[in-house]
Design an enzyme around this catalytic site. Sequence first.
Site, short mmCIF file in Angstrom:
data_model
loop_
_atom_site.label_atom_id
_atom_site.label_comp_id
_atom_site.label_asym_id
_atom_site.label_seq_id
_atom_site.Cartn_x
_atom_site.Cartn_y
_atom_site.Cartn_z
N TYR A 130 0.90 -1.06 -0.52
CA TYR A 130 -0.29 -0.01 -0.14
C TYR A 130 0.95 1.41 -0.08
O TYR A 130 1.52 1.24 0.75
CB TYR A 130 -1.01 -0.16 1.41
N GLN A 191 -10.88 0.70 1.13
CA GLN A 191 -10.81 -0.07 0.52
C GLN A 191 -10.05 -1.33 -0.33
O GLN A 191 -10.38 -2.06 -0.79
CB GLN A 191 -12.32 0.66 -0.67
N ASN A 214 -3.22 6.63 6.17
CA ASN A 214 -4.05 7.60 7.22
C ASN A 214 -4.36 6.48 7.82
O ASN A 214 -4.32 4.94 7.93
CB ASN A 214 -4.95 8.69 7.06
N SER A 237 5.63 10.26 12.27
CA SER A 237 7.40 10.33 11.98
C SER A 237 7.27 11.00 13.90
O SER A 237 6.61 11.55 14.78
CB SER A 237 7.44 10.99 11.07
N GLN A 259 11.69 15.77 9.88
CA GLN A 259 10.67 15.12 10.80
C GLN A 259 9.03 15.86 10.63
O GLN A 259 8.40 15.34 10.27
CB GLN A 259 10.91 14.08 11.73
N HIS A 262 6.76 16.68 8.04
CA HIS A 262 5.75 15.11 8.10
C HIS A 262 4.69 15.53 8.17
O HIS A 262 3.84 15.15 7.26
CB HIS A 262 6.37 14.03 8.85
N GLU A 327 12.35 6.64 17.11
CA GLU A 327 11.67 6.03 16.03
C GLU A 327 13.16 6.16 15.19
O GLU A 327 13.37 5.04 14.59
CB GLU A 327 10.85 6.51 14.86
N HIS A 328 13.39 7.70 14.27
CA HIS A 328 14.93 8.20 14.62
C HIS A 328 15.63 8.22 15.60
O HIS A 328 15.15 9.37 16.11
CB HIS A 328 14.97 8.92 13.48
N ASP A 361 16.52 7.92 4.87
CA ASP A 361 14.97 8.03 4.48
C ASP A 361 15.33 7.09 3.00
O ASP A 361 14.28 7.06 2.50
CB ASP A 361 14.03 9.17 4.23
N GLU A 415 -0.76 -33.39 31.50
CA GLU A 415 -1.29 -32.32 30.85
C GLU A 415 -2.97 -32.99 30.19
O GLU A 415 -3.28 -32.54 29.67
CB GLU A 415 -0.90 -32.07 29.72
N HIS A 420 -2.32 -37.72 23.32
CA HIS A 420 -0.45 -37.60 22.53
C HIS A 420 0.53 -38.33 23.09
O HIS A 420 1.28 -39.21 22.97
CB HIS A 420 -0.58 -36.16 23.71
#
Length: 437
Positions: A130, A191, A214, A237, A259, A262, A327-328, A361, A415, A420
């Site tokens: 995506y 969708q 999003n 970010s 960042q 973003h 993250e960074h 990046d 058990e 088994h």
Amino acid sequence: MAAFLDTSDHRFEAAFNEFLELDRAAISQVDEEVAAIVDAVRTRGDAALLEYTATLDRLNLDADGLAFRESEIRSEISDIPPEQREALELAAGRIENFHRRQMPDDARWTDSAGAELGWRWTPVERVGLYVPGGSAAYPSTVLMNGIPARVAGVDELVMTVPTPRGAVSPLVLLAAKLCGVGRIYRIGGAQAIAALAFGTETVRPVDKITGPGNSYVAAAKRQVYGRVGIDLIAGPSEILVIADGDNEPEWMARDLLSQAEHDCDARAVLITTDREFGKAVAGAVEKQLSCLARERTAARSWERFGAVIVAKNLDEAAALSDRIAPEHLALAVSDPDGLSRKIRHAGAIFLGSWTPEAIGDYVAGPNHVLPTSRTARFSSGLSVLDFLKRTTISRMTPAALAAVGPAAVTLANAESLQAHALSVQARLARINADANA
């Protein structure tokens, strides 16, 4: 103005905890709406997909137009400026070289009991990428998702990218071709995720979906997880820069803004041992905001979620970094390797003043799809391993089963799983009978 905190202040702990808990784009209340979209695509297939594309992307298609034709792709990418094509190809080559080193080895051995054990790695069969579209065109994200999948040996790669009113980025299409994407669908939103997960008359279902989006895309990925695999749910970010006073304030300011631009909910933080340097960086950020095309976005991010923190020393800075789990993480200090060894939680680390996060990046090589919102405490960035499955292998000889089987019988009976135990006992009885024959 961003927050300005000092660990020597007796109120620091409360202020820092409040900063960590700031609500950065908490999950939007879109789950119910997304569930309806997912169900419509699952039950009505292409018809629902075409309706949502017409309504949300203002693009009227028929089923034959859901995927780009090869002639359309060739036409779109034919006018890409040579310098952009070369830059994308350079990035693709570096990303591929890095990810090839991640490929794990199969293993097989015989243990002390005579049992043969091991594992093997096999790629996911079909993956759907995506990619955001329209005003947000990220060919680098295509490379970061598609190249590790190709390196892993995924059989088939398809991609969805929304094309509002038909708008598409030629670089995104070229990046898809560089990754070996077979089909590119001009659909987006929840969708598209539903179509990849459940399939329609035109879109074949995949086994795993990766890529950012999003809040609707994130909600859809959560809802289809289990039906298909997903990579991660990416939040806003974030960057943390730990810098001593021996740096250019303007450089550090630009790293923070890389960042902040973003997303209004992005987080940019500087930790420094030099109070005056921290003030200089904060001032440089304010001055440089007006130079950015995305000034309003970056200014909103810096005002709401930016911070400058003055620490007593770098050990304290490292401890604060682990609490943020960024993250960074950029380490602009005299001994970045030494400091990095004191830090446990970070999605990606950038060593030294000459390694801006922005290089990661695009062309450094490591993946830029990384854990956000403190999830680096327990997760990693996207890699070849996300497109591979590990299958374990076992083989028992009669001697090996005789050695370890009785313990299995004991545990199965403990058990209360009689079948088994009996399945092992039947073989042990044959071994004993053969031994006494």
